[in-house]
Design a protein around this motif. Structure first.
Motif, PDB file in Angstrom:
ATOM      1  N   LEU A 223       0.822  -1.209   0.000  1.00  0.00           N
ATOM      2  CA  LEU A 223       0.000   0.000   0.000  1.00  0.00           C
ATOM      3  C   LEU A 223       0.856   1.259   0.000  1.00  0.00           C
ATOM      4  O   LEU A 223       0.630   2.179  -0.803  1.00  0.00           O
ATOM      5  CB  LEU A 223      -0.924  -0.014   1.217  1.00  0.00           C
ATOM      6  CG  LEU A 223      -1.801   1.239   1.400  1.00  0.00           C
ATOM      7  CD1 LEU A 223      -2.789   1.362   0.252  1.00  0.00           C
ATOM      8  CD2 LEU A 223      -2.531   1.183   2.738  1.00  0.00           C
ATOM      9  N   LEU A 224       1.867   1.313   0.886  1.00  0.00           N
ATOM     10  CA  LEU A 224       2.713   2.511   0.967  1.00  0.00           C
ATOM     11  C   LEU A 224       3.547   2.689  -0.296  1.00  0.00           C
ATOM     12  O   LEU A 224       3.734   3.820  -0.770  1.00  0.00           O
ATOM     13  CB  LEU A 224       3.603   2.445   2.202  1.00  0.00           C
ATOM     14  CG  LEU A 224       3.057   3.098   3.486  1.00  0.00           C
ATOM     15  CD1 LEU A 224       2.950   4.603   3.328  1.00  0.00           C
ATOM     16  CD2 LEU A 224       1.721   2.513   3.893  1.00  0.00           C
ATOM     17  N   PHE A 225       4.058   1.596  -0.835  1.00  0.00           N
ATOM     18  CA  PHE A 225       4.791   1.684  -2.106  1.00  0.00           C
ATOM     19  C   PHE A 225       3.892   2.285  -3.182  1.00  0.00           C
ATOM     20  O   PHE A 225       4.288   3.211  -3.913  1.00  0.00           O
ATOM     21  CB  PHE A 225       5.268   0.291  -2.528  1.00  0.00           C
ATOM     22  CG  PHE A 225       6.176   0.286  -3.732  1.00  0.00           C
ATOM     23  CD1 PHE A 225       7.532   0.062  -3.592  1.00  0.00           C
ATOM     24  CD2 PHE A 225       5.680   0.510  -5.010  1.00  0.00           C
ATOM     25  CE1 PHE A 225       8.382   0.061  -4.705  1.00  0.00           C
ATOM     26  CE2 PHE A 225       6.506   0.515  -6.120  1.00  0.00           C
ATOM     27  CZ  PHE A 225       7.859   0.286  -5.965  1.00  0.00           C
ATOM     28  N   SER A 226       2.670   1.763  -3.294  1.00  0.00           N
ATOM     29  CA  SER A 226       1.758   2.182  -4.356  1.00  0.00           C
ATOM     30  C   SER A 226       1.321   3.635  -4.175  1.00  0.00           C
ATOM     31  O   SER A 226       1.249   4.396  -5.146  1.00  0.00           O
ATOM     32  CB  SER A 226       0.529   1.269  -4.376  1.00  0.00           C
ATOM     33  OG  SER A 226       0.921  -0.080  -4.578  1.00  0.00           O
ATOM     34  N   LEU A 227       1.019   4.033  -2.938  1.00  0.00           N
ATOM     35  CA  LEU A 227       0.575   5.405  -2.695  1.00  0.00           C
ATOM     36  C   LEU A 227       1.655   6.414  -3.073  1.00  0.00           C
ATOM     37  O   LEU A 227       1.362   7.471  -3.647  1.00  0.00           O
ATOM     38  CB  LEU A 227       0.179   5.577  -1.230  1.00  0.00           C
ATOM     39  CG  LEU A 227      -1.157   4.943  -0.807  1.00  0.00           C
ATOM     40  CD1 LEU A 227      -1.365   5.120   0.694  1.00  0.00           C
ATOM     41  CD2 LEU A 227      -2.316   5.552  -1.598  1.00  0.00           C
ATOM     42  N   CYS A 228       2.916   6.103  -2.761  1.00  0.00           N
ATOM     43  CA  CYS A 228       4.013   7.023  -3.091  1.00  0.00           C
ATOM     44  C   CYS A 228       4.248   7.083  -4.603  1.00  0.00           C
ATOM     45  O   CYS A 228       4.571   8.148  -5.144  1.00  0.00           O
ATOM     46  CB  CYS A 228       5.290   6.591  -2.382  1.00  0.00           C
ATOM     47  SG  CYS A 228       5.240   6.765  -0.585  1.00  0.00           S
ATOM     48  N   ALA A 229       4.082   5.953  -5.272  1.00  0.00           N
ATOM     49  CA  ALA A 229       4.360   5.903  -6.709  1.00  0.00           C
ATOM     50  C   ALA A 229       3.196   6.382  -7.553  1.00  0.00           C
ATOM     51  O   ALA A 229       3.372   6.739  -8.726  1.00  0.00           O
ATOM     52  CB  ALA A 229       4.728   4.470  -7.114  1.00  0.00           C
ATOM     53  N   LEU A 230       1.980   6.408  -6.970  1.00  0.00           N
ATOM     54  CA  LEU A 230       0.773   6.675  -7.748  1.00  0.00           C
ATOM     55  C   LEU A 230       0.778   8.006  -8.502  1.00  0.00           C
ATOM     56  O   LEU A 230       0.398   8.035  -9.689  1.00  0.00           O
ATOM     57  CB  LEU A 230      -0.453   6.590  -6.832  1.00  0.00           C
ATOM     58  CG  LEU A 230      -1.812   6.690  -7.533  1.00  0.00           C
ATOM     59  CD1 LEU A 230      -1.982   5.541  -8.517  1.00  0.00           C
ATOM     60  CD2 LEU A 230      -2.943   6.684  -6.505  1.00  0.00           C
ATOM     61  N   PRO A 231       1.176   9.141  -7.903  1.00  0.00           N
ATOM     62  CA  PRO A 231       1.153  10.402  -8.668  1.00  0.00           C
ATOM     63  C   PRO A 231       1.985  10.331  -9.947  1.00  0.00           C
ATOM     64  O   PRO A 231       1.552  10.827 -10.998  1.00  0.00           O
ATOM     65  CB  PRO A 231       1.724  11.422  -7.675  1.00  0.00           C
ATOM     66  CG  PRO A 231       1.418  10.850  -6.332  1.00  0.00           C
ATOM     67  CD  PRO A 231       1.559   9.370  -6.492  1.00  0.00           C
TER      68      PRO A 231
END
Length: 541
Positions: A223-231
C-alpha cells in the motif's frame, strides 16, 4: 545531564553504529574533496543531470516535474539541497555526494545481518573509499540517491520481518516508502516491489506462528509503495494514454538514437514486449542479446576490482549462504535483482547501470576474508591450545584490516588518477572548446525564448535556451522536423556528426570554408574550430 559513566556505556554498547556514522562523515569528505579539487564543467556523461535540475526547478515552482523520462525523487532531493546558498548544479552535485555517503548506514545494517561489527565496518570503509564511487558521486546523477533508498528499503524490510508488534508493521510501511522512492529515482527499482513482496510471502509461509502479522505487513508494504508511486504513474498514464511504470520503453529497447530516428513512427508494434522481440529478432535473438549483456556487464564488474579479490569474493558468497538461518540471506536478492532490467535493455556497458552490485561485491569480499580468517583462528586454537583466546579476535581483526587498508589506499589513488587521466581531461577539453563555447556564443546571439536544436543538452544548458534534441535522419528530414516544431537555431558539431549524425556532414562545410545548399533555408550565424573539432550555428531563415 548525561553522566560520563553513562556516556561511555552508550559508546561501548553502540560503538558499531557510532563508527558507521563516523565512516559516513569520512565518505562525504572524500567525495566532496574530489568535487572541490576538480571543478570540471558539466560533461557529456553527466548531461542527464540537466533534466533532473529542470525538474527540480519545476518542483520549486510547485509544479509536477515536466520531464517524465526522469522520475522525480532525485529532483526532489536536488530541490531540497538548493536551499543552500549555491547554484543549482552545485546543489545537484552535493545532493549526490551526500546520498552516496549516507549509503554507508544501511550498508552497515545489511552487513550486520551476516558479519560481526568490525567486519561490517570494514565493508563500510571499503565503500567510503571505493574508487568508482569517488569518481561518480560528484556527478549530478541519480545513482547515489537510488542506491541509498534501495539499501534503506532492503534493510527496513528485513527488520520488519524479524520484529513483532506494531513497531514491525511500521517498518513495513517505511520499507514501502523507501523502495518506492528508489523506483521514483530509477525506474528499474520497480523490481524491488516484486522481490520484496515475494520475500514477505516466503517468510509468512515459513512462519506459521506469525503468518497473520506478516501478511498484514506485506499489505502495508504494498500500500505505501503504491501510494508514493501513484502520482508519477498517473502522470505517465496522462502522458502516454496507457498504464505503464516507465516512459522509457522505446528508448531502453531501441537506444537513444534509435528512438530519435525520423520515419520510424509508423511501426505497428503495440507494446514493449512486441517492440523488444521485433528489435532483437524474436525469442532466440532476444535471449542471445540478454546473454551478451550479462556477459559484458559481468566482465565490467570483474575489471572494476583487483584480480586477487575475485577468489575471496567467491568464497564470501559461499560463506554468506551457509548457516542455519537461511532466509535472511534472501534479502541480498533485492539489490541484486533490481539490475535485471539493465540486461534486457539496449544500454551502454558502463558502471552506472550496475551500481547496486558494487556494495554487494564488497560485502561478499569481506565475508570471504573474514570467513577464511575465522577458520584460520579455529585452526590456531586447535593447534595451539594455550594461545590466549583474548588475543585471537584482535589478531584476526588486524589481519582483516591489512588487505582492506591496502584496497582503500589504492582506490583513492585510482580515483585521483582518473580525474587526471588523458581520456578524462580530453572530455573536459572537448566540453570547453565545443559545448561550452557553442553555448556561450548562442547565448550572445539569441533571445532567451528561442529554441535550439542540438544533439547535446549541454549546449542548450550553457546557452540557457530551450532544447529540441537533434533527431536522426537525412538533412531534409531533420531540418523539416526542426522547422515544424519551432526550432529557431541549429547547432551542428563535429562530435555528434563524427559519432551519431554522419548524414549531416554537409552542414559542417562552413567550418572548412565551404558553403551549403541554399535550399536548406539556413543562415550561418556563428562557428568555431579548434584542435578537437568545432561547431556551426545556423538560424532558420
Amino acid at each position: 545531564m548525561i553522566s560520563t559513566e553513562k556516556l561511555f556505556s552508550t559508546l561501548k554498547n553502540h560503538w558499531g553504529v557510532y563508527s558507521a556514522l563516523l565512516i559516513t562523515l569520512f565518505a562525504f569528505s572524500f567525495r566532496y574533496w574530489f568535487f572541490w579539487r576538480y571543478p570540471y564543467p558539466l560533461m557529456l556523461h553527466e548531461q542527464d543531470g540537466i533534466a533532473y535540475m529542470l525538474n527540480a526547478r519545476d518542483i520549486l515552482s510547485f509544479k509536477f516535474p515536466g520531464n517524465l523520462f526522469m522520475p522525480p525523487f532525485y529532483s526532489l532531493v536536488i530541490a531540497l539541497f538548493s536551499i543552500l546558498p549555491i547554484k543549482m548544479e552545485s546543489a545537484a552535485r552535493v545532493a549526490s555526494i551526500t546520498m552516496d555517503a549516507l549509503a554507508v548506514l544501511p550498508l552497515y545494517g545489511i552487513a550486520r545481518i551476516f558479519l560481526p561489527k568490525l567486519a561490517s565496518l570494514t565493508v563500510c570503509g571499503l565503500w567510503a573509499t571505493f574508487s568508482f564511487s569517488l569518481i561518480y558521486a560528484p556527478s549530478p546523477l541519480s545513482q547515489s540517491t537510488y542506491l541509498f533508498m534501495l539499501l534503506c528499503g532492503t534493510w527496513l524490510l528485513y527488520r520488519a520481518t524479524t520484529n513483532t508488534g506494531s513497531y514491525g508493521l511500521s517498518l513495513f510501511g517505511a520499507a514501502g516508502v523507501c523502495l518506492s522512492a528508489a523506483y521514483l529515482t530509477r525506474l528499474e527499482g520497480i523490481v524491488a516491489l516484486g522481490v520484496g513482496f515475494l520475500l514477505v510471502a516466503i517468510f509468512a509461509f515459513s512462519n506459521t506462528a506469525d503468518r497473520k502479522r506478516l501478511f498484514r505487513g506485506g499489505a502495508i508494504f504494498l500500500l505505501l509503495f503504491s501510494l508514493c508511486a501513484l502520482p508519477y504513474i498517473l502522470q505517465l498514464h496522462s502522458y502516454s494514454g496507457h498504464w505503464s511504470f516507465t516512459a522509457k520503453t522505446t528508448v531502453a529497447i531501441k537506444g537513444i538514437d534509435g528512438s530519435l530516428t525520423l520515419g520510424s513512427a509508423g511501426s505497428k508494434v503495440q507494446n514493449g514486449l512486441e517492440l523488444w522481440l521485433e528489435q532483437f529478432g524474436g525469442v532466440s535473438g532476444g535471449f542471445r542479446f540478454i546473454s551478451a549483456n550479462i556477459s559484458a556487464f559481468f566482465a565490467l564488474l570483474l575489471r572494476t576490482f583487483y584480480p586477487w579479490t575475485h577468489l575471496f569474493t567467491l568464497a564470501g558468497l559461499l560463506f554468506l549462504f551457509i548457516g542455519k538461518n537461511f532466509l535472511p540471506r534472501l534479502f541480498l536478492f533485492i539489490p541484486f535483482l533490481v539490475t535485471a532490467p539493465v540486461y534486457v535493455a539496449n544500454l551502454p556497458k558502463v558502471h552506472a547501470y550496475i551500481y547496486p552490485l558494487f556494495p554487494l561485491y564488497l560485502l561478499a569480499l569481506v565475508a570471504g576474508l573474514w570467513g577464511i580468517l575465522y577458520l584460520t583462528g579455529k585452526g590456531i586454537a586447535l593447534l595451539i591450545p594455550r594461545f590466549p583466546a583474548s588475543l585471537l579476535t584482535p589478531l584476526l581483526s588486524m589481519l582483516l584490516l591489512i588487505p582492506a587498508s591496502s584496497m582503500a589506499l589504492y582506490s583513492w589513488r585510482n580515483a585521483d588518477a582518473n580525474f587526471n587521466a588523458p581520456e578524462y581531461l580530453y572530455q573536459v577539453y572537448i566540453t570547453d572548446k565545443i559545448f561550452l563555447a557553442a553555448g556561450e556564443e548562442l547565448k550572445s546571439i539569441s533571445a532567451p525564448g528561442e529554441m535550439v536544436m542540438t544533439r547535446w543538452g549541454l549546449i542548450s544548458y550553457f546557452a540557457e535556451r530551450p532544447l529540441m534534441v537533434l533527431p536522426k535522419g537525412n538533412i531534409d528530414e531533420v531540418l523539416a522536423h526542426g522547422r515544424k516544431n519551432g526550432a529557431r537555431l541549429l547547432v551542428i558539431d563535429t562530435e555528434s556528426v563524427g559519432t551519431r549524425r554522419q548524414e549531416l556532414i554537409e552542414l559542417l562545410n562552413p567550418l572548412y570554408g565551404k558553403g551549403i545548399d541554399q535550399r536548406h533555408g539556413l543562415q550561418v550565424v556563428g562557428l568555431r574550430g579548434s584542435d578537437v573539432g568545432g561547431y556551426v550555428i545556423y538560424r532558420y531563415i
